[in-house]
Design an enzyme around this catalytic site. Sequence first.
Site, PDB file in Angstrom:
ATOM      1  N   GLU A  30      -7.825 -21.885 -10.819  1.00  0.00           N
ATOM      2  CA  GLU A  30      -7.546 -22.137  -9.413  1.00  0.00           C
ATOM      3  C   GLU A  30      -8.389 -23.315  -8.933  1.00  0.00           C
ATOM      4  O   GLU A  30      -9.399 -23.664  -9.547  1.00  0.00           O
ATOM      5  CB  GLU A  30      -7.841 -20.907  -8.562  1.00  0.00           C
ATOM      6  CG  GLU A  30      -9.292 -20.489  -8.583  1.00  0.00           C
ATOM      7  CD  GLU A  30      -9.557 -19.189  -7.844  1.00  0.00           C
ATOM      8  OE1 GLU A  30     -10.632 -19.098  -7.237  1.00  0.00           O
ATOM      9  OE2 GLU A  30      -8.724 -18.284  -7.872  1.00  0.00           O
ATOM     10  N   GLN A  31      -7.952 -23.902  -7.852  1.00  0.00           N
ATOM     11  CA  GLN A  31      -8.687 -25.009  -7.248  1.00  0.00           C
ATOM     12  C   GLN A  31     -10.027 -24.505  -6.733  1.00  0.00           C
ATOM     13  O   GLN A  31     -10.134 -23.399  -6.209  1.00  0.00           O
ATOM     14  CB  GLN A  31      -7.870 -25.570  -6.096  1.00  0.00           C
ATOM     15  CG  GLN A  31      -8.558 -26.684  -5.359  1.00  0.00           C
ATOM     16  CD  GLN A  31      -7.705 -27.227  -4.228  1.00  0.00           C
ATOM     17  OE1 GLN A  31      -6.543 -26.866  -4.085  1.00  0.00           O
ATOM     18  NE2 GLN A  31      -8.267 -28.077  -3.423  1.00  0.00           N
ATOM     19  N   LYS A  32     -11.063 -25.302  -6.875  1.00  0.00           N
ATOM     20  CA  LYS A  32     -12.379 -24.973  -6.327  1.00  0.00           C
ATOM     21  C   LYS A  32     -12.455 -25.530  -4.912  1.00  0.00           C
ATOM     22  O   LYS A  32     -12.345 -26.716  -4.691  1.00  0.00           O
ATOM     23  CB  LYS A  32     -13.486 -25.579  -7.199  1.00  0.00           C
ATOM     24  CG  LYS A  32     -14.877 -25.550  -6.594  1.00  0.00           C
ATOM     25  CD  LYS A  32     -15.407 -24.145  -6.444  1.00  0.00           C
ATOM     26  CE  LYS A  32     -16.842 -24.151  -5.954  1.00  0.00           C
ATOM     27  NZ  LYS A  32     -17.001 -23.839  -4.566  1.00  0.00           N
ATOM     28  N   PHE A  33     -12.575 -24.633  -3.952  1.00  0.00           N
ATOM     29  CA  PHE A  33     -12.722 -25.044  -2.566  1.00  0.00           C
ATOM     30  C   PHE A  33     -14.194 -25.258  -2.253  1.00  0.00           C
ATOM     31  O   PHE A  33     -15.068 -24.768  -2.948  1.00  0.00           O
ATOM     32  CB  PHE A  33     -12.153 -23.966  -1.630  1.00  0.00           C
ATOM     33  CG  PHE A  33     -10.672 -23.847  -1.701  1.00  0.00           C
ATOM     34  CD1 PHE A  33      -9.853 -24.793  -1.105  1.00  0.00           C
ATOM     35  CD2 PHE A  33     -10.087 -22.782  -2.359  1.00  0.00           C
ATOM     36  CE1 PHE A  33      -8.474 -24.675  -1.158  1.00  0.00           C
ATOM     37  CE2 PHE A  33      -8.712 -22.669  -2.417  1.00  0.00           C
ATOM     38  CZ  PHE A  33      -7.902 -23.610  -1.815  1.00  0.00           C
ATOM     39  N   GLU A  84     -13.884 -17.169  -2.299  1.00  0.00           N
ATOM     40  CA  GLU A  84     -14.561 -18.176  -1.492  1.00  0.00           C
ATOM     41  C   GLU A  84     -14.379 -17.863  -0.020  1.00  0.00           C
ATOM     42  O   GLU A  84     -13.266 -17.559   0.409  1.00  0.00           O
ATOM     43  CB  GLU A  84     -13.961 -19.562  -1.740  1.00  0.00           C
ATOM     44  CG  GLU A  84     -14.188 -20.129  -3.101  1.00  0.00           C
ATOM     45  CD  GLU A  84     -15.604 -20.626  -3.313  1.00  0.00           C
ATOM     46  OE1 GLU A  84     -16.158 -20.274  -4.364  1.00  0.00           O
ATOM     47  OE2 GLU A  84     -16.142 -21.341  -2.461  1.00  0.00           O
TER      48      GLU A  84
END
Length: 135
Positions: A30-33, A84
Site C-alpha cells: 500500500e502507499q505510505k501516507f 496510519e
Amino acid sequence: MTLRPPVEPMLAQAAETIPSPGTLRHVAYEQKFDGHRALLFTPPAPGEQVLLRTRRGSLIQDRFPDLVAAAIEQLPNGLGLDGELLVRDPAEGRLSFEALQRRAAPAPAAPPPGRREPPPISSSSTFSRPTASSC
C-alpha cells in the site's frame, strides 16, 4: 481469541520498484501516507475502553476523542486495527501532516475558543476479527 496490546505495528519498508502483477502471490502493498502509525483496539466487551496506541507504545486515545467515539459506535468489540492516522485540511483540500501534529500534541484541558481542528482520518488494516467464540 481477542488480540490485545502489546502488539507491534507493521512498519513501512522502502522498495525501489513495485512488483508487477502476478510476480508475488498473496503479497499486498500500500502507499505510505505521511501520518502517524497507530494501533486501535476496540474493547472485548461493551462499556470498556477503546485503546489507541502509537508505534512506540504511548496511549493517545485522549488526543483523538472523535476517533474513539467513532470506533465505539461503528466497530465490533474485540477488533484490532493497524494503520496510519491522517488529517485532511479542509481549507487546503489535502492531507496535512501539520494538522495531524497539532491533533497529536498533548492538548490543554480545553481547545482555544473558536478553534476547531479537522477530524482524523484513518487508513488501516484489520489484524484481529471477532469470532463467534470471542463475542
